[in-house]
Design a protein around this motif. Structure first.
Motif, PDB file in Angstrom:
ATOM      1  N   GLY A  51     122.237  -8.226 -47.399  1.00 43.17           N
ATOM      2  CA  GLY A  51     121.360  -8.064 -45.771  1.00 43.17           C
ATOM      3  C   GLY A  51     122.209  -8.794 -45.559  1.00 43.17           C
ATOM      4  N   GLY A  73     123.063  -6.604 -42.081  1.00 48.90           N
ATOM      5  CA  GLY A  73     122.779  -7.204 -40.913  1.00 48.90           C
ATOM      6  C   GLY A  73     123.611  -7.620 -39.248  1.00 48.90           C
ATOM      7  N   TYR A  97     124.368  -4.717 -38.229  1.00 45.10           N
ATOM      8  CA  TYR A  97     124.166  -4.007 -37.281  1.00 45.10           C
ATOM      9  C   TYR A  97     123.762  -4.636 -35.910  1.00 45.10           C
ATOM     10  N   PHE A 156     120.926  -8.386 -36.544  1.00 48.05           N
ATOM     11  CA  PHE A 156     121.904  -8.804 -37.620  1.00 48.05           C
ATOM     12  C   PHE A 156     119.257  -9.265 -38.090  1.00 48.05           C
ATOM     13  N   VAL A 157     119.087  -9.807 -36.952  1.00 50.41           N
ATOM     14  CA  VAL A 157     117.664 -10.033 -37.909  1.00 50.41           C
ATOM     15  C   VAL A 157     117.260  -8.938 -38.634  1.00 50.41           C
ATOM     16  N   GLY A 163     118.920  -5.492 -39.750  1.00 53.82           N
ATOM     17  CA  GLY A 163     119.998  -4.574 -40.649  1.00 53.82           C
ATOM     18  C   GLY A 163     119.527  -5.880 -41.468  1.00 53.82           C
ATOM     19  N   PHE A 164     119.467  -7.441 -41.408  1.00 53.61           N
ATOM     20  CA  PHE A 164     119.032  -8.229 -42.779  1.00 53.61           C
ATOM     21  C   PHE A 164     118.142  -8.200 -43.544  1.00 53.61           C
TER      22      PHE A 164
END
Length: 82
Positions: A9, A13, A16, A62-63, A65-66
């Motif tokens: 993740g 993240g 992304y 990031f959020v 993608g993670f």
């Protein structure tokens, strides 16, 4: 083979976040895809074709993608039951 959900993740993240940031910066500096960046701001509040919008987009990237890839890795591990 199992996938470690947390590092997976985090890795995606970061990918992304970089993509969202570059997209916002290119839209801000050169106008490339500015209309599309504004439309994405409807889905990701704060994202837009500005430098500040690019930074906010990096956080959103990031959020998103993670969460998606960590959940995907976890689901994969559940389904394979290695």
């Amino acid at each position: 083979m199992r996938i470690e959900a947390l590092p997976f993740g985090i890795a995606f993240g970061i990918v992304y976040a970089v993509v969202f940031f570059l997209y916002g910066i290119l839209a801000a500096l050169f106008g490339w895809g500015a209309a599309f960046a504004e439309m994405l701001g409807g889905f990701y509040p704060g994202f837009g074709p500005t430098i500040g919008g690019a930074l906010i987009g990096a956080v959103w990237g990031f959020v998103v993608g993670f969460v998606f890839f960590a959940v995907g890795a976890w689901l994969y591990n559940v389904l394979i039951r290695d």
